[in-house]
Design a protein around this motif. Structure first.
Motif, PDB file in Angstrom:
ATOM      1  N   ASP A   9       0.835  -1.195   0.000  1.00  0.00           N
ATOM      2  CA  ASP A   9       0.000   0.000   0.000  1.00  0.00           C
ATOM      3  C   ASP A   9       0.872   1.247   0.000  1.00  0.00           C
ATOM      4  O   ASP A   9       1.692   1.452   0.900  1.00  0.00           O
ATOM      5  N   THR A  10       0.676   2.091  -1.020  1.00  0.00           N
ATOM      6  CA  THR A  10       1.429   3.332  -1.135  1.00  0.00           C
ATOM      7  C   THR A  10       0.484   4.441  -1.586  1.00  0.00           C
ATOM      8  O   THR A  10      -0.727   4.272  -1.618  1.00  0.00           O
ATOM      9  N   ALA A  11       1.032   5.607  -1.936  1.00  0.00           N
ATOM     10  CA  ALA A  11       0.239   6.733  -2.437  1.00  0.00           C
ATOM     11  C   ALA A  11       1.189   7.742  -3.061  1.00  0.00           C
ATOM     12  O   ALA A  11       2.354   7.845  -2.673  1.00  0.00           O
ATOM     13  N   ASP A  12       0.662   8.515  -4.009  1.00  0.00           N
ATOM     14  CA  ASP A  12       1.519   9.548  -4.600  1.00  0.00           C
ATOM     15  C   ASP A  12       1.862  10.627  -3.573  1.00  0.00           C
ATOM     16  O   ASP A  12       2.888  11.301  -3.674  1.00  0.00           O
ATOM     17  N   LEU A  13       1.010  10.787  -2.562  1.00  0.00           N
ATOM     18  CA  LEU A  13       1.261  11.752  -1.484  1.00  0.00           C
ATOM     19  C   LEU A  13       2.570  11.475  -0.758  1.00  0.00           C
ATOM     20  O   LEU A  13       3.277  12.400  -0.350  1.00  0.00           O
ATOM     21  N   TYR A  14       2.890  10.191  -0.563  1.00  0.00           N
ATOM     22  CA  TYR A  14       4.055   9.832   0.243  1.00  0.00           C
ATOM     23  C   TYR A  14       5.327  10.203  -0.507  1.00  0.00           C
ATOM     24  O   TYR A  14       5.679   9.601  -1.504  1.00  0.00           O
ATOM     25  N   GLY A  15       6.016  11.186  -0.011  1.00  0.00           N
ATOM     26  CA  GLY A  15       7.232  11.674  -0.646  1.00  0.00           C
ATOM     27  C   GLY A  15       7.205  13.189  -0.820  1.00  0.00           C
ATOM     28  O   GLY A  15       7.951  13.877  -0.160  1.00  0.00           O
ATOM     29  N   PRO A  16       6.362  13.761  -1.661  1.00  0.00           N
ATOM     30  CA  PRO A  16       5.494  13.071  -2.600  1.00  0.00           C
ATOM     31  C   PRO A  16       6.269  12.331  -3.694  1.00  0.00           C
ATOM     32  O   PRO A  16       7.399  12.719  -4.021  1.00  0.00           O
ATOM     33  N   LEU A  17       5.669  11.258  -4.186  1.00  0.00           N
ATOM     34  CA  LEU A  17       6.126  10.447  -5.307  1.00  0.00           C
ATOM     35  C   LEU A  17       7.299   9.537  -4.972  1.00  0.00           C
ATOM     36  O   LEU A  17       7.518   8.521  -5.642  1.00  0.00           O
TER      37      LEU A  17
END
Length: 333
Positions: free
Chosen positions: A56-64
């Motif tokens: 589970d990931t998301a583009d928010l994390y980092g972001p990218l």
């Protein structure tokens, strides 16, 4: 690792996935302490060996950055993993997080192409709307997500932190396979706000993030000062001041119960979540903890043990909200 159907469209996943958020920063800040890319990738590989192939990931994390890390981890083995990612927090063309929401059809299409590039794949197994965009009808957003399924870029679609009413509207446009929200012994609102009832009625799967109370249930935190200065949990009312210690008193009872059963508090808490027919996605970036978490899937709780746990922390007894006031406005909407 036991497996379960998420929704009614054919998506099958292990009862336990791996939340990858903590493996990178968000907007330059650490989430749960410092992360090491090599160690994080090794944890993803160990998870696969244990039967945990649902990432589970998301583009928010980092972001990218998080998606790019996962690309490195799964390279050459894409077909062995079930990848879930999310969109909806607006990220500009300079890869900067604006903290606004965007669920417009054009942004949906732009987001999936960006995520596919970052993940190094030509399809995503499960694509979530991370947060509802109040300026865009859910029917329009899900309509665009449905087009992604038709084009083959996405296999199944999901929603995150939405109300029962929103779920119903979305499901009429395209079958929703999964809804994700926070759920743990310390966060049981889905039992009272009608979401679980709607999911059961419509045949939609439920994915529980933060099933360990954002690490609180591990018992490693003894005071609010144990959080690093840039740890975002410092912003959460549940883990501030007097609330922290009230919740710690509840945790001590869970710890005693776990000790009597010969398991860790984390394993007890995960076993409880999984026993409710929910897919848990505890986050970790260390092999030690993925191994501990994986073992929880084999723990069977008696009805008496479940009742005791739920009596220790009845619905609504947890002190403090799970987000600050501003962020609470964007959940269950």
């Amino acid at each position: 690792m036991k497996r379960i159907n998420l929704g009614s469209q054919g998506l099958e996943v292990p009862v336990e996935g791996l939340g990858c958020m903590g493996m990178t920063t968000i907007a330059g800040g650490d989430i749960y302490g410092k992360a090491n890319e090599e160690e994080s990738i090794a944890t993803i590989h160990r998870a696969l060996e244990l039967g945990i192939n649902f990432l589970d990931t998301a583009d928010l994390y980092g972001p990218l950055l998080n998606e790019r890390l996962i690309a490195k981890a799964i390279k050459g083995d894409r077909e062995k993993y079930t990848i879930a990612t999310k969109f909806g927090f607006k990220i500009d063309d300079n890869e900067q997080l604006t903290w606004g929401f965007n669920g417009k059809p054009g942004y949906v299409k732009k987001s999936i192409d960006r995520s596919l590039k970052n993940l190094g794949t030509d399809y995503v197994d499960l694509y979530y709307l991370h947060r509802l965009d109040p300026a865009t009808p859910i029917e329009e957003t899900v309509g665009a997500m449905s087009d992604l399924v038709t084009s083959g870029k996405v296999r199944y679609i999901g929603l995150s932190e939405v109300s029962g009413e929103t779920i119903r509207k979305a499901h009429q446009v395209h079958p929703i396979s999964a809804v994700q929200t926070e759920y743990s012994l310390f966060e049981r609102e889905p039992e009272t706000n009608g979401i679980l009832d709607v999911l059961k009625e419509l045949g939609i799967g439920f994915v529980a993030y933060s099933p360990l109370g954002r690490g609180f249930i591990t018992g490693e935190l003894k005071s609010p000062d144990d959080f690093a200065e840039d740890d975002f949990r410092r912003q959460i009312p549940r883990y501030q001041g007097e609330n922290f210690y009230k919740n710690l008193d509840l945790l001590k009872q869970i710890q005693a119960m776990a000790e009597n059963k010969g398991i860790t508090p984390s394993q007890l808490a995960l076993a409880w979540v999984i026993s409710n027919g929910v897919v848990a996605i505890p986050g970790t970036k260390r092999i030690k903890y993925i191994e501990e978490n994986a073992a929880a899937a084999d723990i069977v709780l008696t009805s008496e043990e479940k009742a005791k746990l739920e009596s220790i922390i009845p619905v609504g007894v947890t002190a403090g909200t799970r987000y600050d006031a501003q962020q609470m406005q964007s959940v269950n909407v």
